[in-house]
Design a protein around this motif. Structure first.
Motif, mmCIF file in Angstrom:
data_model
loop_
_atom_site.group_PDB
_atom_site.id
_atom_site.type_symbol
_atom_site.label_atom_id
_atom_site.label_comp_id
_atom_site.label_asym_id
_atom_site.label_seq_id
_atom_site.Cartn_x
_atom_site.Cartn_y
_atom_site.Cartn_z
ATOM 1 N N LEU A 181 0.925 -1.033 -0.029
ATOM 2 C CA LEU A 181 0.033 -0.029 0.092
ATOM 3 C C LEU A 181 0.860 1.327 -0.090
ATOM 4 O O LEU A 181 0.471 2.288 -0.340
ATOM 5 N N PHE A 182 2.392 1.154 0.463
ATOM 6 C CA PHE A 182 2.956 2.371 0.590
ATOM 7 C C PHE A 182 4.186 1.983 -0.537
ATOM 8 O O PHE A 182 5.195 2.792 -0.555
ATOM 9 N N LYS A 183 3.725 1.230 -1.444
ATOM 10 C CA LYS A 183 4.788 1.286 -2.718
ATOM 11 C C LYS A 183 6.176 0.826 -2.210
ATOM 12 O O LYS A 183 7.290 1.168 -2.855
ATOM 13 N N ILE A 184 6.320 -0.029 -1.025
ATOM 14 C CA ILE A 184 7.430 -0.589 -0.897
ATOM 15 C C ILE A 184 7.896 -2.056 -1.200
ATOM 16 O O ILE A 184 6.990 -2.983 -1.238
ATOM 17 N N GLY A 185 8.931 -2.039 -2.014
ATOM 18 C CA GLY A 185 9.313 -3.362 -2.750
ATOM 19 C C GLY A 185 9.992 -4.410 -2.082
ATOM 20 O O GLY A 185 9.639 -5.517 -1.869
ATOM 21 N N ASN A 186 11.246 -3.871 -1.320
ATOM 22 C CA ASN A 186 12.106 -4.788 -0.716
ATOM 23 C C ASN A 186 11.567 -4.801 0.925
ATOM 24 O O ASN A 186 12.102 -3.872 1.305
ATOM 25 N N THR A 187 10.798 -5.659 1.433
ATOM 26 C CA THR A 187 10.317 -5.651 2.712
ATOM 27 C C THR A 187 11.478 -6.096 3.549
ATOM 28 O O THR A 187 11.303 -5.992 4.649
ATOM 29 N N ASP A 188 12.620 -6.618 3.066
ATOM 30 C CA ASP A 188 13.776 -6.827 3.969
ATOM 31 C C ASP A 188 14.438 -5.798 4.421
ATOM 32 O O ASP A 188 15.426 -5.601 5.326
ATOM 33 N N LYS A 189 14.190 -4.611 3.630
ATOM 34 C CA LYS A 189 14.775 -3.263 4.144
ATOM 35 C C LYS A 189 13.730 -2.469 5.212
ATOM 36 O O LYS A 189 14.043 -1.985 6.155
ATOM 37 N N ILE A 190 12.381 -2.514 4.674
ATOM 38 C CA ILE A 190 11.546 -1.820 5.769
ATOM 39 C C ILE A 190 9.977 -2.524 5.098
ATOM 40 O O ILE A 190 9.833 -2.813 4.236
ATOM 41 N N GLN A 191 9.299 -2.708 6.346
ATOM 42 C CA GLN A 191 8.175 -3.659 6.146
ATOM 43 C C GLN A 191 7.241 -2.899 7.058
ATOM 44 O O GLN A 191 7.427 -2.614 8.205
ATOM 45 N N ILE A 192 5.883 -2.823 6.693
ATOM 46 C CA ILE A 192 4.712 -2.268 7.380
ATOM 47 C C ILE A 192 3.527 -3.404 7.502
ATOM 48 O O ILE A 192 3.180 -4.021 6.657
ATOM 49 N N ASN A 193 3.726 -3.573 8.575
ATOM 50 C CA ASN A 193 2.261 -4.487 9.115
ATOM 51 C C ASN A 193 1.419 -4.066 10.082
ATOM 52 O O ASN A 193 1.438 -3.122 10.864
ATOM 53 N N LEU A 194 0.040 -4.464 9.625
ATOM 54 C CA LEU A 194 -1.059 -4.226 10.502
ATOM 55 C C LEU A 194 -1.099 -5.579 11.496
ATOM 56 O O LEU A 194 -1.248 -6.638 10.817
ATOM 57 N N THR A 195 -1.632 -5.264 12.786
ATOM 58 C CA THR A 195 -1.771 -6.145 13.697
ATOM 59 C C THR A 195 -3.113 -6.086 14.598
ATOM 60 O O THR A 195 -3.387 -4.875 14.988
ATOM 61 N N ILE A 222 -2.520 -11.257 43.665
ATOM 62 C CA ILE A 222 -3.565 -11.666 42.544
ATOM 63 C C ILE A 222 -4.872 -11.193 43.187
ATOM 64 O O ILE A 222 -5.279 -11.651 44.212
ATOM 65 N N SER A 223 -5.484 -10.440 42.225
ATOM 66 C CA SER A 223 -6.770 -9.571 42.547
ATOM 67 C C SER A 223 -7.898 -9.797 41.715
ATOM 68 O O SER A 223 -9.104 -9.480 42.059
ATOM 69 N N GLY A 224 -7.715 -10.120 40.505
ATOM 70 C CA GLY A 224 -8.752 -10.452 39.660
ATOM 71 C C GLY A 224 -8.337 -10.790 38.156
ATOM 72 O O GLY A 224 -7.142 -11.512 38.091
ATOM 73 N N TYR A 225 -9.146 -10.391 37.465
ATOM 74 C CA TYR A 225 -8.836 -10.822 35.983
ATOM 75 C C TYR A 225 -9.053 -9.764 35.077
ATOM 76 O O TYR A 225 -9.708 -8.721 35.403
ATOM 77 N N GLY A 226 -8.432 -9.852 33.921
ATOM 78 C CA GLY A 226 -8.737 -8.761 32.772
ATOM 79 C C GLY A 226 -9.030 -9.479 31.274
ATOM 80 O O GLY A 226 -8.504 -10.689 30.909
ATOM 81 N N THR A 227 -9.365 -8.651 30.360
ATOM 82 C CA THR A 227 -9.584 -9.182 29.092
ATOM 83 C C THR A 227 -9.421 -7.787 28.089
ATOM 84 O O THR A 227 -9.504 -6.599 28.568
ATOM 85 N N SER A 228 -8.605 -7.956 26.881
ATOM 86 C CA SER A 228 -8.492 -6.801 26.069
ATOM 87 C C SER A 228 -8.494 -7.273 24.527
ATOM 88 O O SER A 228 -8.479 -8.300 24.173
ATOM 89 N N LEU A 229 -8.738 -6.102 23.753
ATOM 90 C CA LEU A 229 -8.391 -6.109 22.366
ATOM 91 C C LEU A 229 -7.352 -5.084 21.900
ATOM 92 O O LEU A 229 -7.544 -3.922 22.615
ATOM 93 N N LYS A 230 -6.628 -5.211 20.738
ATOM 94 C CA LYS A 230 -5.923 -4.414 20.353
ATOM 95 C C LYS A 230 -5.701 -4.266 19.072
ATOM 96 O O LYS A 230 -6.169 -5.181 18.217
ATOM 97 N N ALA A 231 -5.342 -3.160 18.569
ATOM 98 C CA ALA A 231 -4.770 -2.825 17.091
ATOM 99 C C ALA A 231 -3.605 -2.116 17.013
ATOM 100 O O ALA A 231 -3.489 -1.152 17.893
ATOM 101 N N GLY A 232 -2.799 -2.511 15.881
ATOM 102 C CA GLY A 232 -1.602 -1.672 16.163
ATOM 103 C C GLY A 232 -0.996 -1.666 14.646
ATOM 104 O O GLY A 232 -1.394 -2.603 13.736
ATOM 105 N N LEU A 233 0.050 -0.785 14.429
ATOM 106 C CA LEU A 233 0.867 -0.842 13.257
ATOM 107 C C LEU A 233 2.541 -1.144 13.664
ATOM 108 O O LEU A 233 2.940 -0.471 14.320
ATOM 109 N N ASN A 234 2.902 -1.911 12.893
ATOM 110 C CA ASN A 234 4.426 -2.275 12.918
ATOM 111 C C ASN A 234 5.160 -2.053 11.902
ATOM 112 O O ASN A 234 4.668 -2.141 10.880
ATOM 113 N N ILE A 235 6.315 -1.247 12.216
ATOM 114 C CA ILE A 235 7.068 -0.888 11.218
ATOM 115 C C ILE A 235 8.638 -1.607 11.584
ATOM 116 O O ILE A 235 9.189 -1.412 12.532
ATOM 117 N N THR A 236 8.937 -2.608 10.691
ATOM 118 C CA THR A 236 10.179 -3.547 10.705
ATOM 119 C C THR A 236 11.291 -3.075 9.703
ATOM 120 O O THR A 236 11.225 -2.708 8.698
#
Length: 286
Positions: A181-195, A222-236
């Motif tokens: 989507l960002f016109k990156i050809g060689n992902t071994d140099k830079i890669q963008i991931n959605l997680t 230990i006092s209780g429990y939790g649950t969660s949802l996440k979304a992120g952008l990773n640049i390698t």
């Protein structure tokens, strides 16, 4: 002459195919094309927001609830403590270590070290009873309350999960390469991931509390429990190093919070949280 032209055309065609095949092989063999079997580890910081919460305090001589209490986090800001090995647990931090079970999915364990501070000098509605011995300093608050406006002062209550609101969790996440989507050809140099991911875990806070003049308590529990949802952008970068930004929302339910040095005293509450996270990490194969 005709044979030379045919031979030249044939040679050019074979040479072109060879170049294309080599290029396709290079693309296929890129490190970033295959995640299965890779490990990753990250460390970062967070800012937190909390929904208002009803907090119930129970003990031998009291049982009352503060309605719709307001709390905030305790940010450190940009500080060397985030990377100082002797002080890394002081700021609000996030640690995560995981493994790719295939190209798109990973499982990880980690701890979100948040901080929760009940806002001082706020006015809350209080319901319940307090009947301490008259020799106790907190007996000034003896009485029966029914949605009674009460100011939260240090003399009455100081209540913090500041070392911290520790959400020890397991996450299951999906990862998608969106470099094209960002016109990156060689992902071994830079890669963008959605997680995106979902998590579940235990709350292991160290709650710093002074309540009604009773001796301060500050123990892990230990006092209780939790649950969660996440979304992120990773640049390698350069196959192995990454920076990741995440938004994480979740629910925390703690029904057994230590408040004083007596095991008869406890608190309970539940609330929603929202984290903004920036982390640095590495990804590798063993």
């Amino acid at each position: 002459m005709k044979n030379i032209i045919i031979f030249s055309a044939y040679f050019s065609l074979c040479f072109s195919k060879n170049i294309v095949a080599q290029e396709q092989l290079k693309i296929k063999d890129r490190y970033t094309n295959n995640n299965k079997g890779k490990f990753f580890i990250s460390w970062g910081g967070n800012r937190d927001s909390y929904s208002n919460s009803d907090i119930t305090f129970t003990g031998k001589d009291y049982n009352f609830t503060l309605d719709n209490a307001i709390a905030h986090d305790k940010p450190k800001g940009w500080h060397v403590d985030y990377i100082n090995p002797t002080k890394m647990t002081i700021p609000q931090t996030n640690f995560r270590m995981g493994y790719f079970i295939n190209n798109h999915y990973s499982i990880a364990i980690g701890m979100d070290h948040m901080k929760y501070v009940l806002t001082q000098n706020q006015t809350v509605n209080m319901t319940g009873t307090i009947s301490l011995p008259l020799t106790d300093s907190g007996s000034d608050y003896n009485g029966t309350y029914s949605n009674t406006p009460t100011i939260v002062t240090e003399k009455f209550l100081m209540y913090e999960h500041t070392d911290g609101l520790n959400y020890v969790n397991t996450e299951f996440s999906r990862h998608d390469d969106i470099s094209s989507l960002f016109k990156i050809g060689n992902t071994d140099k830079i890669q963008i991931n959605l997680t995106e991911g979902v998590g579940v875990g235990l709350l292991y806070p160290k709650t710093n509390t002074t309540l009604l003049g009773k001796p301060r308590n500050d123990d892990f529990h230990i006092s209780g429990y939790g649950t969660s949802l996440k979304a992120g952008l990773n640049i390698t970068f350069l196959k192995h190093f990454y920076v990741q930004g995440e938004l994480k929302a979740g629910y925390i339910n703690m029904q057994d919070i230590r408040t004083t040095q007596s095991i008869e005293d406890s608190a309970s509450q539940d609330f929603f949280f929202f984290q903004r996270i920036i982390a640095l990490g590495g990804i590798f194969k063993i």
